[in-house]
Design a protein around this motif. Structure first.
Motif, short mmCIF file in Angstrom:
data_model
loop_
_atom_site.label_atom_id
_atom_site.label_comp_id
_atom_site.label_asym_id
_atom_site.label_seq_id
_atom_site.Cartn_x
_atom_site.Cartn_y
_atom_site.Cartn_z
N ASN A 1 0.81 -1.22 0.00
CA ASN A 1 0.00 0.00 0.00
C ASN A 1 0.84 1.26 0.00
O ASN A 1 0.49 2.25 -0.65
N ASN A 2 1.94 1.27 0.74
CA ASN A 2 2.81 2.45 0.77
C ASN A 2 3.41 2.73 -0.60
O ASN A 2 3.61 3.89 -0.97
N ASP A 3 3.72 1.67 -1.35
CA ASP A 3 4.26 1.86 -2.69
C ASP A 3 3.21 2.49 -3.61
O ASP A 3 3.53 3.36 -4.42
N PHE A 4 1.94 2.07 -3.50
CA PHE A 4 0.89 2.65 -4.33
C PHE A 4 0.64 4.11 -3.97
O PHE A 4 0.37 4.94 -4.85
N ILE A 5 0.73 4.44 -2.69
CA ILE A 5 0.58 5.84 -2.27
C ILE A 5 1.73 6.67 -2.83
O ILE A 5 1.52 7.78 -3.33
N ALA A 6 2.94 6.13 -2.78
CA ALA A 6 4.10 6.84 -3.33
C ALA A 6 3.96 7.04 -4.83
O ALA A 6 4.33 8.10 -5.36
N LEU A 7 3.42 6.03 -5.53
CA LEU A 7 3.20 6.17 -6.98
C LEU A 7 2.19 7.27 -7.28
O LEU A 7 2.40 8.08 -8.19
N ALA A 8 1.09 7.30 -6.55
CA ALA A 8 0.07 8.32 -6.80
C ALA A 8 0.61 9.72 -6.52
O ALA A 8 0.40 10.65 -7.30
N LEU A 9 1.34 9.86 -5.43
CA LEU A 9 1.88 11.18 -5.09
C LEU A 9 2.95 11.62 -6.07
O LEU A 9 3.09 12.82 -6.36
N SER A 10 3.72 10.66 -6.61
CA SER A 10 4.78 11.05 -7.53
C SER A 10 4.21 11.52 -8.87
O SER A 10 4.86 12.25 -9.60
N TRP A 11 2.98 11.10 -9.21
CA TRP A 11 2.35 11.60 -10.44
C TRP A 11 1.92 13.06 -10.26
O TRP A 11 2.15 13.89 -11.13
N PHE A 12 1.31 13.37 -9.12
CA PHE A 12 0.81 14.72 -8.89
C PHE A 12 1.89 15.67 -8.38
O PHE A 12 1.86 16.86 -8.67
N PHE A 13 2.82 15.16 -7.60
CA PHE A 13 3.91 15.96 -7.03
C PHE A 13 5.22 15.22 -7.28
O PHE A 13 5.67 14.45 -6.42
N PRO A 14 5.85 15.42 -8.45
CA PRO A 14 7.08 14.68 -8.75
C PRO A 14 8.13 14.89 -7.66
O PRO A 14 8.38 16.00 -7.22
N GLY A 15 8.72 13.77 -7.20
CA GLY A 15 9.74 13.80 -6.16
C GLY A 15 9.24 13.32 -4.82
O GLY A 15 10.01 12.80 -4.01
N VAL A 16 7.93 13.44 -4.56
CA VAL A 16 7.39 13.03 -3.26
C VAL A 16 7.43 11.50 -3.13
O VAL A 16 7.67 10.97 -2.05
N GLY A 17 7.22 10.79 -4.22
CA GLY A 17 7.31 9.33 -4.18
C GLY A 17 8.71 8.85 -3.83
O GLY A 17 8.88 7.91 -3.05
N GLN A 18 9.72 9.53 -4.38
CA GLN A 18 11.09 9.17 -4.04
C GLN A 18 11.39 9.46 -2.58
O GLN A 18 12.09 8.69 -1.92
N ILE A 19 10.86 10.55 -2.07
CA ILE A 19 11.07 10.87 -0.66
C ILE A 19 10.43 9.80 0.22
O ILE A 19 11.03 9.36 1.20
N MET A 20 9.22 9.36 -0.14
CA MET A 20 8.54 8.33 0.66
C MET A 20 9.29 7.00 0.64
O MET A 20 9.25 6.25 1.61
N LEU A 21 9.99 6.70 -0.46
CA LEU A 21 10.68 5.43 -0.58
C LEU A 21 12.13 5.51 -0.13
O LEU A 21 12.89 4.57 -0.33
N GLY A 22 12.55 6.60 0.47
CA GLY A 22 13.85 6.67 1.11
C GLY A 22 14.91 7.47 0.39
O GLY A 22 16.00 7.66 0.91
N GLN A 23 14.65 7.96 -0.80
CA GLN A 23 15.62 8.78 -1.53
C GLN A 23 15.27 10.25 -1.30
O GLN A 23 14.80 10.94 -2.20
N LYS A 24 15.55 10.74 -0.10
CA LYS A 24 15.10 12.06 0.31
C LYS A 24 15.73 13.19 -0.49
O LYS A 24 15.04 14.06 -1.00
N THR A 25 17.05 13.19 -0.63
CA THR A 25 17.73 14.27 -1.33
C THR A 25 17.34 14.30 -2.80
O THR A 25 17.05 15.37 -3.35
N LYS A 26 17.31 13.15 -3.43
CA LYS A 26 16.91 13.07 -4.84
C LYS A 26 15.47 13.55 -5.01
O LYS A 26 15.16 14.29 -5.95
N GLY A 27 14.58 13.17 -4.12
CA GLY A 27 13.20 13.60 -4.20
C GLY A 27 13.03 15.09 -4.04
O GLY A 27 12.24 15.71 -4.75
N ILE A 28 13.78 15.69 -3.12
CA ILE A 28 13.70 17.14 -2.92
C ILE A 28 14.19 17.87 -4.16
O ILE A 28 13.58 18.86 -4.60
#
Length: 133
Positions: free
Chosen positions: A57-84
């Motif tokens: 479920n967390n992966d699906f939430i990260a996928l949805a957020l990364s479509w609307f807010f690019p970078g937020v999915g990467q932050i949720m999955l642990g790549q904080k600097t890259k996501g920012i």
């Protein structure tokens, strides 16, 4: 008696040498088993057991957020600097007409699949792209 004699054990060969004790499982009083004891030498431990790489479920939430807010999915999955960095670039470029959202979604999907199999570096883009599909 020198300073190193106490580290090397008793100097009298007739005295038994005491073996180090194994860690004991506190619940049952039995010696603990090393979880990597049965693995062949020179092989790294498996990141997560099982070859099932299904998304949770967390992966699906990260996928949805990364479509609307690019970078937020990467932050949720642990790549904080890259996501920012992706989030800031997407805001500064007005999402590049939606292309950045699609690229972020694809990167988040590859990242979520790769994390199920192995550790992923902080700045790894599209990890295991061929294996994800």
């Amino acid at each position: 008696m020198s300073n190193n004699d106490w580290q090397q054990g008793p100097s009298d060969p007739n005295q038994p040498h005491q073996q180090p004790q194994q860690p004991v499982d506190s619940a049952w009083g039995e010696p603990q088993q090393n979880q990597f004891q049965n693995q062949p030498p020179n092989q790294p431990p498996v990141h997560q057991p099982g070859s099932n790489a299904s998304l949770d479920n967390n992966d699906f939430i990260a996928l949805a957020l990364s479509w609307f807010f690019p970078g937020v999915g990467q932050i949720m999955l642990g790549q904080k600097t890259k996501g920012i960095v992706i989030l800031v670039v997407s805001i500064m470029t007005c999402y590049l007409g939606g292309l950045l959202g699609f690229a972020s979604l694809l990167d988040t999907f590859c990242l979520a699949k790769a994390r199920k199999k192995r550790p992923v570096d902080d700045w790894e883009f599209f990890p295991d792209l061929n294996d994800a599909f």
